[in-house]
Write an enzyme that holds these catalytic residues in place. Structure first.
Site, PDB file in Angstrom:
ATOM      1  N   ARG A 224       0.839  -1.189   0.000  1.00 48.13           N
ATOM      2  CA  ARG A 224       0.000   0.000   0.000  1.00 48.13           C
ATOM      3  C   ARG A 224       0.878   1.245   0.000  1.00 48.13           C
ATOM      4  NH1 ARG A 224      -3.509  -2.755  -1.563  1.00 48.13           N
ATOM      5  NH2 ARG A 224      -5.468  -3.279  -0.529  1.00 48.13           N
ATOM      6  N   HIS A 272      -0.613   0.213  -9.810  1.00 48.62           N
ATOM      7  CA  HIS A 272      -1.377  -0.711  -8.953  1.00 48.62           C
ATOM      8  C   HIS A 272      -1.899  -1.912  -9.759  1.00 48.62           C
ATOM      9  CE1 HIS A 272      -3.725  -0.960  -4.921  1.00 48.62           C
ATOM     10  NE2 HIS A 272      -3.533  -2.167  -5.427  1.00 48.62           N
TER      11      HIS A 272
HETATM   12  P1  NAP Z   1      -1.978 -11.613   4.710  1.00 52.16           P
HETATM   13  O1  NAP Z   1      -2.196 -13.010   4.236  1.00 52.16           O
HETATM   14  O2  NAP Z   1      -2.909 -11.037   5.686  1.00 52.16           O
HETATM   15  O3  NAP Z   1      -0.482 -11.536   5.275  1.00 52.16           O
HETATM   16  C1  NAP Z   1       0.010 -10.410   5.931  1.00 52.16           C
HETATM   17  C2  NAP Z   1       1.383 -10.720   6.492  1.00 52.16           C
HETATM   18  O4  NAP Z   1       1.908  -9.530   7.088  1.00 52.16           O
HETATM   19  C3  NAP Z   1       1.345 -11.787   7.593  1.00 52.16           C
HETATM   20  O5  NAP Z   1       2.461 -12.622   7.483  1.00 52.16           O
HETATM   21  C4  NAP Z   1       1.409 -10.952   8.869  1.00 52.16           C
HETATM   22  O6  NAP Z   1       1.988 -11.629   9.973  1.00 52.16           O
HETATM   23  C5  NAP Z   1       2.327  -9.833   8.427  1.00 52.16           C
HETATM   24  N1  NAP Z   1       2.164  -8.663   9.300  1.00 52.16           N
HETATM   25  C6  NAP Z   1       1.033  -7.978   9.608  1.00 52.16           C
HETATM   26  N2  NAP Z   1       1.291  -6.987  10.482  1.00 52.16           N
HETATM   27  C7  NAP Z   1       2.621  -7.058  10.745  1.00 52.16           C
HETATM   28  C8  NAP Z   1       3.496  -6.328  11.579  1.00 52.16           C
HETATM   29  N3  NAP Z   1       3.059  -5.303  12.332  1.00 52.16           N
HETATM   30  N4  NAP Z   1       4.797  -6.696  11.624  1.00 52.16           N
HETATM   31  C9  NAP Z   1       5.243  -7.722  10.890  1.00 52.16           C
HETATM   32  N5  NAP Z   1       4.459  -8.459  10.067  1.00 52.16           N
HETATM   33  C10 NAP Z   1       3.179  -8.132   9.996  1.00 52.16           C
HETATM   34  O7  NAP Z   1      -1.972 -10.613   3.469  1.00 52.16           O
HETATM   35  P2  NAP Z   1      -1.723 -10.949   1.914  1.00 52.16           P
HETATM   36  O8  NAP Z   1      -2.935 -11.566   1.329  1.00 52.16           O
HETATM   37  O9  NAP Z   1      -0.415 -11.658   1.778  1.00 52.16           O
HETATM   38  O10 NAP Z   1      -1.637  -9.467   1.326  1.00 52.16           O
HETATM   39  C11 NAP Z   1      -0.713  -8.530   1.804  1.00 52.16           C
HETATM   40  C12 NAP Z   1      -1.032  -7.147   1.285  1.00 52.16           C
HETATM   41  O11 NAP Z   1      -0.696  -7.036  -0.091  1.00 52.16           O
HETATM   42  C13 NAP Z   1      -2.507  -6.756   1.313  1.00 52.16           C
HETATM   43  O12 NAP Z   1      -2.919  -6.343   2.590  1.00 52.16           O
HETATM   44  C14 NAP Z   1      -2.557  -5.628   0.317  1.00 52.16           C
HETATM   45  O13 NAP Z   1      -2.293  -4.402   0.975  1.00 52.16           O
HETATM   46  C15 NAP Z   1      -1.409  -5.935  -0.643  1.00 52.16           C
HETATM   47  N6  NAP Z   1      -1.876  -6.302  -1.994  1.00 52.16           N
HETATM   48  C16 NAP Z   1      -1.485  -5.527  -3.046  1.00 52.16           C
HETATM   49  C17 NAP Z   1      -1.866  -5.871  -4.313  1.00 52.16           C
HETATM   50  C18 NAP Z   1      -1.410  -5.087  -5.503  1.00 52.16           C
HETATM   51  O14 NAP Z   1      -1.897  -5.309  -6.607  1.00 52.16           O
HETATM   52  N7  NAP Z   1      -0.466  -4.187  -5.355  1.00 52.16           N
HETATM   53  C19 NAP Z   1      -2.661  -7.002  -4.530  1.00 52.16           C
HETATM   54  C20 NAP Z   1      -3.042  -7.756  -3.441  1.00 52.16           C
HETATM   55  C21 NAP Z   1      -2.652  -7.401  -2.150  1.00 52.16           C
HETATM   56  P3  NAP Z   1       1.237 -12.907  10.642  1.00 52.16           P
HETATM   57  O15 NAP Z   1       1.400 -13.997   9.603  1.00 52.16           O
HETATM   58  O16 NAP Z   1       1.976 -13.157  11.855  1.00 52.16           O
HETATM   59  O17 NAP Z   1      -0.198 -12.495  10.809  1.00 52.16           O
HETATM   60  C1  GLV Z   2      -5.153  -5.074  -4.044  1.00 52.22           C
HETATM   61  O1  GLV Z   2      -4.496  -4.122  -3.848  1.00 52.22           O
HETATM   62  C2  GLV Z   2      -5.655  -5.977  -3.055  1.00 52.22           C
HETATM   63  O2  GLV Z   2      -5.654  -5.648  -1.853  1.00 52.22           O
HETATM   64  O3  GLV Z   2      -6.085  -7.084  -3.456  1.00 52.22           O
END
Ligand code: NAP
Ligand code: GLV
Length: 309
Positions: A224, A272
């Site tokens: 983000r 994005h």
């Molecule tokens: P997720 O499955 O919720 O994983 C989040 C990870 O971050 C987990 O390993 C979590 O730790 C860790 N985390 C959270 N808070 C933390 C902190 N304070 N310190 C250290 N680690 C922390 O999320 P995801 O599905 O992988 O997605 C991640 C992010 O990618 C989304 O929230 C979104 O913002 C972004 N995204 C971007 C796009 C794009 O097109 N650019 C697309 C999709 C997603 P734990 O495992 O211990 O909970």
């Molecule tokens: C995109 O940014 C998502 O959160 O899936």
């Protein structure tokens, strides 16, 4: 019982038609379509206007049209009692894996310098270390981060990850919590941010973090825009502390035309699109989750209340 969709972009009609095909028994309408607001029980949202959900007194569930739920939680008038389902799935993971591997390899093989040399007709033979000597650090070892870590490891990189709770992932050096952040950063030549946006992670990519990276490190932010302190990044790039940055997400999207990132020689801007959810694959995941919710079955993508991501 009907479904309301908020997605403020050119694909809105496509989303509506596709969700309607996948959920034929539930009338689907876009945010500004006329209709009975009291009939709305399900909301599928991407960056809805704050306070906008108060129109729907019978709402039962909110679905984030994406993996992140920060855009939902950002609404100060969000009906906090409602369950939130996020959207995950094979396609989202596949696309992020492609993006992260592409840009880690681009920075590892110093493509920006080679591309810049071409107009000068310069034969720039740079010697790169092999991937096993390049240390990549992934911030966030969730659905996306863990998958990217394994893909980079399979290419040959020396990969570590950092998460909130301790992980064990074969072949990946795992760090956890604030206490291990410094050690993780010290060994991240290329740092990839895949954290969710929360109060703890907002502004995490700042001058202090950059100072903890090896000199000439590169960063990739595919999470983000608000993770990044933009002025700190510009100072770190201009001051020679960081070599390059690849940014997919921004404080303001689309990135304003006069933003310095657009023509900064050390910044690559992507709009994005790292893992852009589309109505075909995303719609399938959303429809499947909604059906399970309606039928009272467990939904794996249901967000744990109070966790914030
Ligand atoms: P997720 O499955 O919720 O994983 C989040 C990870 O971050 C987990 O390993 C979590 O730790 C860790 N985390 C959270 N808070 C933390 C902190 N304070 N310190 C250290 N680690 C922390 O999320 P995801 O599905 O992988 O997605 C991640 C992010 O990618 C989304 O929230 C979104 O913002 C972004 N995204 C971007 C796009 C794009 O097109 N650019 C697309 C999709 C997603 P734990 O495992 O211990 O909970
Ligand atoms: C995109 O940014 C998502 O959160 O899936």
């Amino acid at each position: 019982m009907s479904l309301i969709i908020h997605v403020g972009n050119a694909r809105a009609q496509w989303w509506k038609e596709h969700l309607q095909t996948l959920l034929p028994e539930i009338p689907c309408r876009l945010w500004n379509d006329p209709g009975d607001d009291t009939a709305v029980h399900y909301a599928v949202l991407w960056k809805h206007p704050p306070g906008g959900l108060l129109r729907f007194p019978n709402l039962e569930v909110i679905v984030s049209m994406g993996a992140g739920i920060d855009h939902v939680l950002a609404d100060p008038e969000l009906p906090r009692h409602l369950p939130i389902i996020r959207t995950t799935g094979f396609d989202l993971t596949q696309r992020m894996r492609e993006y992260v591997c592409l840009h880690v390899l681009r920075l590892h093989r110093r493509l920006p310098e080679i591309e810049a040399a071409q107009p000068r007709r310069e034969w720039l033979q740079l010697v790169n270390p092999p991937a096993y000597e390049r240390r990549v650090g992934i911030m966030g070892l969730g659905n996306l981060g863990a998958d990217c870590a394994l893909a980079l490891k399979a290419i040959g990189f020396d990969v570590a990850g950092w998460s909130k709770s301790r992980k064990e992932i074969a072949g990946i050096t795992c760090f956890a919590g604030d206490g291990e952040r410094r050690a993780f950063l010290e060994r991240s030549d290329i740092l990839v941010c895949l954290l969710p946006l929360t109060d703890e992670t907002r502004g995490i990519l700042d001058a202090d973090l950059f100072a903890g990276l090896p000199k000439d490190a590169c960063i990739i932010n595919a999470a983000r825009g608000e993770h990044l302190v933009e002025a700190d990044l510009l100072a770190a790039l201009d001051g020679g502390r960081l070599r390059a940055a690849t940014l997919d997400v921004f404080h303001k999207e689309p990135l304003p035309e006069d933003h310095p990132f657009w023509d900064h020689p050390k910044v690559l801007v992507t709009p994005h699109v790292a893992s852009l959810i589309d109505p075909v694959a995303g719609g399938k995941a959303i429809a499947a989750n909604l059906r399970r919710f309606i039928e009272g079955e467990p939904v794996a993508d249901m967000v744990e209340p109070g966790r914030g991501y």
